[in-house]
Design a protein around this motif. Structure first.
Motif, PDB file in Angstrom:
ATOM      1  N   ARG A 268       0.848  -1.211   0.000  1.00 32.10           N
ATOM      2  CA  ARG A 268       0.000   0.000   0.000  1.00 32.10           C
ATOM      3  C   ARG A 268       0.880   1.257   0.000  1.00 32.10           C
ATOM      4  N   ASN A 269       1.961   1.184   0.769  1.00 36.10           N
ATOM      5  CA  ASN A 269       2.901   2.312   0.793  1.00 36.10           C
ATOM      6  C   ASN A 269       3.553   2.550  -0.569  1.00 36.10           C
TER       7      ASN A 269
ATOM      8  N   GLY B   4      -7.179   5.036  -6.463  1.00 34.31           N
ATOM      9  CA  GLY B   4      -7.839   5.845  -7.500  1.00 34.31           C
ATOM     10  C   GLY B   4      -6.955   6.107  -8.714  1.00 34.31           C
ATOM     11  N   VAL B   5      -5.874   5.313  -8.850  1.00 32.93           N
ATOM     12  CA  VAL B   5      -4.965   5.499  -9.985  1.00 32.93           C
ATOM     13  C   VAL B   5      -5.137   4.328 -10.957  1.00 32.93           C
ATOM     14  N   PRO B   6      -5.478   4.572 -12.206  1.00 34.47           N
ATOM     15  CA  PRO B   6      -5.609   3.461 -13.157  1.00 34.47           C
ATOM     16  C   PRO B   6      -4.272   2.732 -13.312  1.00 34.47           C
TER      17      PRO B   6
ATOM     18  N   VAL C   9       2.841  -8.149  -8.859  1.00 31.42           N
ATOM     19  CA  VAL C   9       2.297  -7.148  -9.799  1.00 31.42           C
ATOM     20  C   VAL C   9       0.780  -7.038  -9.668  1.00 31.42           C
ATOM     21  N   GLY C  10       0.132  -8.193  -9.449  1.00 37.81           N
ATOM     22  CA  GLY C  10      -1.323  -8.164  -9.286  1.00 37.81           C
ATOM     23  C   GLY C  10      -1.720  -7.363  -8.061  1.00 37.81           C
ATOM     24  N   LEU C  11      -1.023  -7.628  -6.938  1.00 39.21           N
ATOM     25  CA  LEU C  11      -1.345  -6.911  -5.695  1.00 39.21           C
ATOM     26  C   LEU C  11      -1.083  -5.414  -5.831  1.00 39.21           C
ATOM     27  N   LEU C  12       0.030  -5.083  -6.476  1.00 39.65           N
ATOM     28  CA  LEU C  12       0.356  -3.650  -6.595  1.00 39.65           C
ATOM     29  C   LEU C  12      -0.654  -2.932  -7.500  1.00 39.65           C
ATOM     30  N   ALA C  13      -1.079  -3.605  -8.566  1.00 35.14           N
ATOM     31  CA  ALA C  13      -2.084  -2.981  -9.452  1.00 35.14           C
ATOM     32  C   ALA C  13      -3.383  -2.749  -8.678  1.00 35.14           C
ATOM     33  N   LEU C  14      -3.781  -3.725  -7.869  1.00 41.23           N
ATOM     34  CA  LEU C  14      -4.998  -3.572  -7.064  1.00 41.23           C
ATOM     35  C   LEU C  14      -4.842  -2.413  -6.074  1.00 41.23           C
TER      36      LEU C  14
END
Ligand code: ADP
Ligand code: ASP
Ligand code: MG
Length: 422
Positions: free
Chosen positions: A20-21, A93-95, A82-87
């Motif tokens: 999250r950070n 609120g960032v695409p 990568v999946g977790l970071l994209a989520l």
């Protein structure tokens, strides 16, 4: 506005809290108007865990069929990241969109577990960037021309990030890690180690190749080849510090030798516990012997590092060299089966409890007496030197592994590396 690549290492991605950070930090850069590509590693410990599972099921063999599956397995750690970071970015609120290596694709050769990147297709990534998305690409993995998943060797996410930055002609590649830059030596071993605000590309290359794991050597090679501006910095600063402050923190790898850097004769100390020493005693001293021994080792695809051959007595000599510890048993086997039968000696001695300690600095080019200062510092600690090798900007010694920390600390002091630079 610029195109920037961020790389986050395993510790930086170590929990959902830390991810999250990372997302908040990347979001800050994206909101400032930058086009962002992020290359994360697997969560800390994950690659080791996966390879540990593999070892439980297949401890012995290391042929290509096994290596292929090791890559299939080890590459999954980065896919989770990568999946977790994209989520996490989407939650900010960032695409954001994530890709595995094969989806980009990041093309490599087929050398499983140590593949080399050959090309990166930038089309898909550019399209997403233009659509205003943050693009997240797996570190460490690629795909060969047969569609098999490959990995780039331990620490390979650094190389993924720099290669992606080179392919996209990024303005800068920022390597976020668990230390706040490149130090005079590993700060975990020498607490007095100092952070360098800059280090020359050549010194960084030598430090990495001599064992400083802060950057994988191939990432430094890529940075040099494509002149990628490269900086190592901490992922543990508050995510909301000013971008200007963040962007000038850590250590910048420089491509020009400035005068200030010339002043430090030795810039850093690297060490490596991954090698093993092999000696063949009583070898006939005649032309072709080194080739006979090392040719057979090379034919088995084993890399040799330090080599020494002693002065001969009565037409006999001793021949020693080092290889990676993982290759030790195989090397001894090659020597026993392919080399000693024709040498007239079967006296092979091995030592896996060695380490190599190196001093590195471009100032060594223009100063004499540096190696002797090194040897004096080691002798004052009663440390025996088993092998020596030098190049223009480094001197390495092979010593007993149990003296490694003592040697690194003594050398750090002997070259005044704990003192602030003049
Ligand atoms: P990451 O998971 O972020 O890729 P690594 O563990 O691969 O992190 O690399 C960072 C580590 O490298 C540091 O924690 C430090 O212990 C080690 N290291 C070794 N040599 C150095 C050095 N000269 N400067 C800084 N860190 C170093
Ligand atoms: N996850 C891989 C490793 O542990 C790659 C990396 O972290 O750079 O080696
Ligand atoms: Mg690393």
């Amino acid at each position: 506005m610029a195109l920037i690549v961020h790389k986050y290492g395993g510790t930086s991605m170590g929990s959902t809290e830390r991810i999250r950070n990372v997302a908040k930090r990347v979001a800050k850069w994206a909101r400032a108007g930058h086009q962002m590509v992020v290359v994360p590693s697997a969560m800390s410990g994950e690659t080791n865990r996966l390879l540990g599972l593999a070892k439980e099921l297949q401890p012995a063999r290391a042929d290509e069929a096994v290596q292929r599956e090791l890559d299939m397995l080890a590459s999954t750690g980065e896919q989770v990241s990568v999946g977790l970071l994209a989520l996490a970015l989407q939650a900010e609120g960032v695409p954001a969109v994530s890709y595995a290596g094969w989806q980009v694709p990041v093309r490599t050769n087929s050398a499983y577990t140590k593949a080399r990147i050959e090309s990166i297709d930038d089309a898909r990534v550019r399209k997403d960037l233009q659509a205003g998305k943050v693009v997240i690409i797996t570190g460490f993995q690629g795909v060969d021309d047969q569609g098999h998943i490959t990995t780039l060797g331990r620490g390979g996410s650094d190389t993924s990030a720099v290669a992606v930055a080179a392919a996209l002609k990024a303005a800068e590649c920022l390597i976020y890690t668990d230390v706040d830059g490149v130090y005079t030596t590993d700060p975990r071993v020498v607490p007095e180690a100092r952070r360098l605000s800059t280090i020359s590309f050549e010194e960084m290359l030598e430090m990495a190749s001599m064992g400083s794991k802060v950057l994988q050597i191939r990432s430094v090679e890529f940075a040099g080849k494509y002149q990628v501006p490269l900086r190592v910095l901490s992922s543990f600063t508050p995510w909301d510090i000013a971008i200007e402050e963040e962007a000038t923190s850590g250590t910048l790898i420089t491509f020009e030798e400035d005068e200030k850097m010339e002043q430090a004769v030795v810039s850093g100390i690297a060490f490596n516990r991954d090698e093993a020493k092999i000696s063949i005693l009583g070898v006939p001293d005649r032309p072709g012997i080194a080739y006979q021994i090392l040719g057979a080792v090379a034919d088995a695809n084993i890399e040799v590092d330090v080599i020494i051959q002693n002065v001969s007595h009565d037409g006999k000599t001793d021949f020693s060299f080092t290889v990676h510890r993982n290759d030790y048993a195989r090397t001894v086997d090659v020597l026993k089966t392919k080399v000693v039968p024709s040498l007239g000696t079967d006296r092979i001695e091995g030592d896996t409890r060695i380490c190599k300690v190196s001093i590195v600095g471009i100032g060594m080019r223009s100063h004499v007496g540096i190696a002797s200062r090194m040897f004096r510092a080691l002798s004052e600690e009663g440390i025996n030197i088993q092998m020596i090798s030098t190049s223009e900007i480094k001197t390495s010694v092979v010593i007993d592994e149990k003296y490694m920390e003592l040697a690194v600390r003594a050398l750090h002091r002997a070259f005044d590396l704990d003192q602030p630079a003049a």
